[in-house]
Scaffold this motif. Structure first.
Motif, PDB file in Angstrom:
ATOM      1  N   THR A  20       0.853  -1.180   0.000  1.00 48.52           N
ATOM      2  CA  THR A  20       0.000   0.000   0.000  1.00 48.52           C
ATOM      3  C   THR A  20       0.894   1.236   0.000  1.00 48.52           C
ATOM      4  OG1 THR A  20      -1.681  -1.176   1.264  1.00 48.52           O
ATOM      5  CG2 THR A  20      -1.820   1.220   1.207  1.00 48.52           C
ATOM      6  N   LEU A  21       0.510   2.218  -0.837  1.00 47.27           N
ATOM      7  CA  LEU A  21       1.225   3.497  -0.833  1.00 47.27           C
ATOM      8  C   LEU A  21       0.769   4.295   0.391  1.00 47.27           C
ATOM      9  CD1 LEU A  21       0.923   4.461  -4.606  1.00 47.27           C
ATOM     10  CD2 LEU A  21       2.847   3.368  -3.467  1.00 47.27           C
ATOM     11  N   ARG A  22       1.715   4.689   1.212  1.00 48.52           N
ATOM     12  CA  ARG A  22       1.369   5.373   2.450  1.00 48.52           C
ATOM     13  C   ARG A  22       1.994   6.769   2.438  1.00 48.52           C
ATOM     14  NH1 ARG A  22       1.761   0.002   3.982  1.00 48.52           N
ATOM     15  NH2 ARG A  22      -0.028  -0.756   5.197  1.00 48.52           N
ATOM     16  N   TYR A  23       1.153   7.758   2.783  1.00 46.41           N
ATOM     17  CA  TYR A  23       1.619   9.137   2.808  1.00 46.41           C
ATOM     18  C   TYR A  23       1.092   9.810   4.079  1.00 46.41           C
ATOM     19  CZ  TYR A  23       2.239   8.063  -2.132  1.00 46.41           C
ATOM     20  OH  TYR A  23       2.601   7.484  -3.304  1.00 46.41           O
ATOM     21  N   SER A  24       1.665  10.912   4.378  1.00 41.19           N
ATOM     22  CA  SER A  24       1.269  11.659   5.575  1.00 41.19           C
ATOM     23  C   SER A  24       1.096  13.120   5.189  1.00 41.19           C
ATOM     24  CB  SER A  24       2.333  11.515   6.674  1.00 41.19           C
ATOM     25  OG  SER A  24       1.972  12.278   7.813  1.00 41.19           O
ATOM     26  N   LEU A  25       0.057  13.747   5.777  1.00 40.62           N
ATOM     27  CA  LEU A  25      -0.265  15.126   5.413  1.00 40.62           C
ATOM     28  C   LEU A  25      -0.810  15.815   6.649  1.00 40.62           C
ATOM     29  CD1 LEU A  25      -0.625  17.221   3.047  1.00 40.62           C
ATOM     30  CD2 LEU A  25      -2.983  16.386   2.894  1.00 40.62           C
ATOM     31  N   ASP A  32      -5.392  22.251  -2.837  1.00 40.45           N
ATOM     32  CA  ASP A  32      -4.441  21.785  -3.870  1.00 40.45           C
ATOM     33  C   ASP A  32      -3.039  21.633  -3.304  1.00 40.45           C
ATOM     34  OD1 ASP A  32      -6.074  23.771  -6.416  1.00 40.45           O
ATOM     35  OD2 ASP A  32      -6.427  21.705  -5.817  1.00 40.45           O
ATOM     36  N   SER A  33      -2.940  21.297  -2.033  1.00 43.46           N
ATOM     37  CA  SER A  33      -1.633  21.061  -1.429  1.00 43.46           C
ATOM     38  C   SER A  33      -1.047  19.759  -1.940  1.00 43.46           C
ATOM     39  CB  SER A  33      -1.761  21.007   0.093  1.00 43.46           C
ATOM     40  OG  SER A  33      -2.232  22.236   0.591  1.00 43.46           O
ATOM     41  N   PHE A  34       0.261  19.732  -2.057  1.00 43.49           N
ATOM     42  CA  PHE A  34       0.964  18.557  -2.563  1.00 43.49           C
ATOM     43  C   PHE A  34       0.868  17.419  -1.539  1.00 43.49           C
ATOM     44  CE2 PHE A  34       4.120  16.302  -4.961  1.00 43.49           C
ATOM     45  CZ  PHE A  34       4.842  15.568  -4.022  1.00 43.49           C
ATOM     46  N   VAL A  35       0.550  16.204  -2.062  1.00 43.38           N
ATOM     47  CA  VAL A  35       0.479  15.011  -1.219  1.00 43.38           C
ATOM     48  C   VAL A  35       1.610  14.045  -1.558  1.00 43.38           C
ATOM     49  CG1 VAL A  35      -0.907  13.026  -0.522  1.00 43.38           C
ATOM     50  CG2 VAL A  35      -2.017  15.235  -0.944  1.00 43.38           C
ATOM     51  N   ALA A  36       1.746  13.726  -2.864  1.00 47.28           N
ATOM     52  CA  ALA A  36       2.781  12.778  -3.266  1.00 47.28           C
ATOM     53  C   ALA A  36       2.980  12.873  -4.766  1.00 47.28           C
ATOM     54  CB  ALA A  36       2.403  11.356  -2.858  1.00 47.28           C
ATOM     55  N   ASN A  37       4.082  12.315  -5.220  1.00 42.39           N
ATOM     56  CA  ASN A  37       4.373  12.170  -6.651  1.00 42.39           C
ATOM     57  C   ASN A  37       4.176  10.703  -7.006  1.00 42.39           C
ATOM     58  OD1 ASN A  37       5.434  12.007  -9.224  1.00 42.39           O
ATOM     59  ND2 ASN A  37       6.886  13.659  -8.870  1.00 42.39           N
ATOM     60  N   ILE A  38       3.053  10.400  -7.651  1.00 39.33           N
ATOM     61  CA  ILE A  38       2.678   9.010  -7.931  1.00 39.33           C
ATOM     62  C   ILE A  38       3.641   8.380  -8.939  1.00 39.33           C
ATOM     63  CG2 ILE A  38       0.838   7.529  -8.797  1.00 39.33           C
ATOM     64  CD1 ILE A  38       0.342   8.753  -6.064  1.00 39.33           C
ATOM     65  N   THR A  39       4.041   9.164  -9.951  1.00 40.76           N
ATOM     66  CA  THR A  39       4.918   8.600 -10.989  1.00 40.76           C
ATOM     67  C   THR A  39       6.220   8.119 -10.377  1.00 40.76           C
ATOM     68  OG1 THR A  39       5.759  10.816 -11.448  1.00 40.76           O
ATOM     69  CG2 THR A  39       3.899  10.053 -12.743  1.00 40.76           C
ATOM     70  N   LYS A  40       6.748   8.886  -9.393  1.00 45.69           N
ATOM     71  CA  LYS A  40       8.007   8.501  -8.763  1.00 45.69           C
ATOM     72  C   LYS A  40       7.836   7.247  -7.915  1.00 45.69           C
ATOM     73  CE  LYS A  40      11.572  10.342  -5.659  1.00 45.69           C
ATOM     74  NZ  LYS A  40      12.006  11.515  -4.859  1.00 45.69           N
ATOM     75  N   ASP A  41       6.707   7.185  -7.188  1.00 45.11           N
ATOM     76  CA  ASP A  41       6.501   6.033  -6.299  1.00 45.11           C
ATOM     77  C   ASP A  41       6.161   4.765  -7.076  1.00 45.11           C
ATOM     78  OD1 ASP A  41       4.879   8.126  -3.818  1.00 45.11           O
ATOM     79  OD2 ASP A  41       7.010   7.752  -4.204  1.00 45.11           O
ATOM     80  N   ILE A 113      -3.741  11.801   8.037  1.00 50.34           N
ATOM     81  CA  ILE A 113      -3.907  13.226   8.334  1.00 50.34           C
ATOM     82  C   ILE A 113      -3.360  13.467   9.743  1.00 50.34           C
ATOM     83  CG2 ILE A 113      -5.504  15.154   8.422  1.00 50.34           C
ATOM     84  CD1 ILE A 113      -5.228  13.811   5.686  1.00 50.34           C
ATOM     85  N   ARG A 114      -2.231  14.134   9.783  1.00 51.25           N
ATOM     86  CA  ARG A 114      -1.594  14.402  11.073  1.00 51.25           C
ATOM     87  C   ARG A 114      -2.303  15.562  11.778  1.00 51.25           C
ATOM     88  NH1 ARG A 114       2.884  14.415   7.719  1.00 51.25           N
ATOM     89  NH2 ARG A 114       3.285  16.619   8.226  1.00 51.25           N
ATOM     90  N   ASP A 115      -2.427  15.376  13.082  1.00 54.97           N
ATOM     91  CA  ASP A 115      -3.103  16.390  13.864  1.00 54.97           C
ATOM     92  C   ASP A 115      -2.213  17.627  14.027  1.00 54.97           C
ATOM     93  OD1 ASP A 115      -3.931  17.077  17.191  1.00 54.97           O
ATOM     94  OD2 ASP A 115      -5.288  17.308  15.486  1.00 54.97           O
ATOM     95  N   VAL A 116      -2.834  18.781  13.939  1.00 54.96           N
ATOM     96  CA  VAL A 116      -2.167  20.071  14.176  1.00 54.96           C
ATOM     97  C   VAL A 116      -2.871  20.718  15.367  1.00 54.96           C
ATOM     98  CG1 VAL A 116      -1.687  22.344  13.227  1.00 54.96           C
ATOM     99  CG2 VAL A 116      -1.479  20.321  11.785  1.00 54.96           C
TER     100      VAL A 116
END
Length: 773
Positions: A20-25, A32-41, A113-116
């Motif tokens: 699974t592709l896992r990301y943190s934001l 329109d904030s950047f999440v990940a670059n799918i092509t690279k992953d 989604i990291r808590d702020v």
């Protein structure tokens, strides 16, 4: 080939299903904030994403992420608020799927989604009031309302602090759910007479960086002595409650006893240190201590609820107990079907196991209540295949035929495994596109059409019609004549669009009575299919030809006519008028009548036979030369006619007649070569005449066998057929040439007279016998 590729693709996907592709934001990022670059992953190029129509799909109805196919960048569509998306959860993970087509590939991804620390602790009330007896011993504890912080983890509520005072300190406790509770601890004995109220400031602080805090005022009212406090039967009440419990259903009854009398012994119950959501779901009766259901419980929202009940007597003394409610899951959520991809039109030539649609099924219940299975209603040529992660493929399982069924309304039913099974339905509308697999079919194997001769050009005579079970261009039919080699250009034209048949030029029944053509119908498919039929055109006759007289010839001399003996009785055959009509049917039925005669009472004409006979016996008074005009008429509308002129000579004997004829004809000069020419001509004519007579007899015999019942006379087809114009044997003459003379001439020696019917007078019978001999 496509099926093999899909098979290996699904094998690969199933083997990599755990990846699974896992990301943190962090939450509250801009749109329109950047999440990940799918092509690279994924290790693919942006052009491959475009070619394979890559797209991202979030779980649930709301799409939270956007994938740019040109750059491969995954962005958040909107600013994400963790507290709104994942309330009361320690971790917040959003699951999405990346779909790639040609071949089909499904990749699972998670974004945490990291808590702020964007929320400060908040007390339910800005001011809390506590009634404490002045007799309260040091060390007594008094619970305070807890502050609420929507953040989690280190950003959540971490500590309480109390402003400086001489009577109280602050003690912290942590509940089973990890929530911080604050209690006031009495450090020094209170004296109502010294100080009736004490105001304290309590501060709640979270662990964010920088930390956030919230404050509330605590007002302590010192009460007069009340030496007994309420006592609960149990410190903790544990209850298990189904999530489908109805409002007003009793959950539990808490009870606290106070031995004091009067108002000091009257206990009232209230919630304290209880989350707002629990206060909305449960209702506490302040007089009886009964806790009842007040809202709709949802196992999927919260599995447990923890409440603190405070019992206070009339003197202000209070005690506390905890009520823990465990919510039991009930199968109250039907499966949800989410359509991911649908092929709206499937060609009828599609092979079995062609993928038509892709969809997923989700059930928010747990255990067997959350397990699902899918099925198709009815006997349809489609099947369902479970791929992975509750995704199903709708495939064809048999050959399709648009002409039998042009469209399908497929109902997919998803059912869970609960005790009371719940289900949901999804209707998919699939059209079957046409393939040119049906040839045109003519409504008749042979089309027979008729036209009357002498028609006008471009006359419509009928229509050929073919049908095609296909649709669209595959059913658009074009008509055309099939040109046959070695035949002249047809006189018929067929309209290519509607099949109307036209005659191009006037027809002549006497030339062509019928003909056949081949018509081809071709559809508009690729490749085109065709069919053929036979077109038979029959030409109807029109009365456009007048009768033609064969005998007597039109150019014959009336002076050299028929010879009739003066002893001829009534009914004596004088001559026969022979005529033909090249038309057909009643247009060729001829009738004869006497149009003009010197002595009408002496002769008559047979209406159908054309035979001229005497009406009565010839007498000496009758003129020796008779001239008759016979009218020949057909039965057409309007009728056409012709006339024949007969010259008749009444003679006592053939010798006398011969002498009279000889006297009237001027003598020729001696010409021996001319005589030879005449002899040769006569021989040729006689031979031709004999052959014609034989042919006529053969034709008549054949026709008599074919139609013995016909009473009307039969005539030749054309005026040039001289077979019907042969004379009866009674009018065959011998030819006699004079010998020893310079001039030769024709002499009528002896007619072959017919035998007269019985019953004639004796004299006439003898004369007939001598003539026949």
């Amino acid at each position: 080939k496509r099926q093999v590729i899909l098979f290996f693709l699904f094998v690969c996907v199933c083997q990599s299903g755990a990846e699974t592709l896992r990301y943190s934001l962090p939450e509250e990022m801009e749109r329109d904030s950047f999440v990940a670059n799918i092509t690279k992953d994924l290790g693919v190029s942006p052009s491959q994403l475009v070619a394979r129509n890559a797209r991202v799909v979030s779980e649930g109805n709301e799409q939270l992420f956007r994938l740019n196919q040109n750059t491969g960048v995954l962005t958040a569509k909107e600013s994400l608020d963790r507290e709104e998306i994942c309330p009361q959860r320690d971790t917040c993970k959003l699951v999405f799927k990346i779909f790639l087509e040609n071949p089909l590939q499904l990749i699972r991804g998670e974004v945490e989604i990291r808590d702020v620390n964007d929320n400060s602790p908040v007390f339910p009330e800005k001011e809390m009031v506590l009634d404490i007896l002045e007799t309260a011993s040091p060390g007594s504890r008094f619970p305070l309302e807890s502050a609420q912080d929507q953040d989690v983890g280190s950003n959540g509520l971490q500590n309480y602090s109390l402003g400086s005072n001489s009577h109280f300190s602050l003690a912290l406790e942590t509940g089973k759910n990890g929530m911080k509770y604050a209690e006031l601890v009495l450090q020094r004995q209170l004296d109502r007479e010294e100080q009736r109220e004490i105001n304290l400031l309590i501060t709640a602080t979270d662990g964010g960086s920088p930390p956030r805090s919230g404050m509330a005022q605590v007002r302590i009212v010192v009460l007069d002595a009340n030496d007994n406090i309420p006592v609960f039967g149990r410190e903790v009440y544990e209850v298990r409650l189904a999530e489908n419990s109805t409002p007003e259903q009793l959950v539990v009854r808490v009870m606290a006893a106070d031995p004091d009398e009067g108002s000091y012994g009257k206990v009232r119950y209230t919630f304290t240190q209880t989350p707002e959501r629990s206060r909305q779901l449960f209702e506490l009766n302040p007089a009886t201590g009964e806790i009842r259901v007040a809202g709709n419980l949802d196992f999927e929202e919260a599995k447990t609820h923890e409440m603190v009940v405070k019992a206070t007597d009339g003197g202000g003394l209070s005690a506390h107990c905890k009520v823990q409610v465990e919510v039991l899951d009930v199968n109250d959520n039907a499966p949800e079907i989410a359509l991911t991809s649908l092929t709206a039109s499937v060609p009828e030539a599609a092979p079995p196991r062609t993928v038509v649609a892709l969809f997923s099924v989700r059930d928010r219940d747990s255990g067997d209540n959350g397990r699902t299975e899918c099925s198709i209603n009815g006997d349809l040529p489609f099947s369902l295949t479970l791929t992975f992660d509750n995704y199903y493929e709708l495939r064809t399982k048999a050959a399709l035929d648009r002409e039998m069924t042009a469209e399908y309304n497929i109902t997919i039913t998803a059912t869970d495994w609960g005790t009371t099974r719940l289900s949901s339905r999804k209707d998919l509308f699939v059209q079957i596109s046409d393939v040119n697999d049906n040839s045109p079919e003519f409504t008749q194997e042979v089309y027979t059409m008729s036209v009357t001769e002498n028609n006008s050009p471009m006359l419509r005579i009928g229509n050929v019609n073919a049908t095609d079970a296909d649709a669209g261009n595959n059913a658009r039919i074009n008509y055309a004549l099939v040109q046959q080699e070695g035949k002249e250009k047809p006189v018929v034209s067929v309209n290519s669009e509607n099949g109307d048949v036209y005659i191009l030029r006037p027809m002549d029944y006497e030339e062509v009575r019928s003909f056949e053509l081949v018509v081809r119908a071709t559809d508009g498919g690729s490749p085109a299919l065709s069919a053929q039929t036979v077109l038979r055109v029959v030409v109807r006759d029109e009365n456009d030809n007048a009768p033609v007289v064969l005998h007597p010839p039109p150019d014959s001399s009336t002076m050299m006519g028929e010879l009739v003996p003066r002893w001829a009785p009534a009914g004596y055959l004088v001559a026969k008028v022979v005529a033909v009509d090249s038309d057909a049917g009643q247009n060729a039925w001829l009738s004869y009548e006497l149009a003009n005669a010197a002595e009408p009472a002496l002769f008559r004409v047979g209406v159908h036979s054309g035979e001229v006979r005497t009406v009565r016996a010839v007498s000496e008074k009758d003129s020796s030369r008779q001239r008759l005009v016979v009218l020949v008429r057909d039965q057409g509308q309007p009728p056409r006619s012709a006339t024949a002129t007969l010259g008749i000579t009444l003679v006592d004997g053939f010798s006398d007649a011969h002498l009279r004829v000889s006297e009237e004809v001027p003598a020729s000069e001696p010409d021996r070569p001319l005589t030879l020419y005449l002899i040769a001509s006569l021989v040729c004519v006689s031979a031709l005449f004999l052959a014609t007579a034989v042919a006529a007899v053969a034709v008549k015999v054949r026709r008599a066998r074919q139609s013995e019942a016909e009473s009307l006379p039969k005539f030749p087809k054309a005026a040039t057929d001289s077979n019907a114009g042969s004379l009866p044997r009674s009018y065959l003459y011998d030819v006699c040439f004079a010998t020893g003379t310079v001039n030769s001439e024709f002499r009528f020696l002896r007619p072959l007279l017919p035998c007269f019917p019985a019953g004639l007078p004796a004299g006439q019978s003898e004369q007939r016998s001598s003539m026949c001999s």
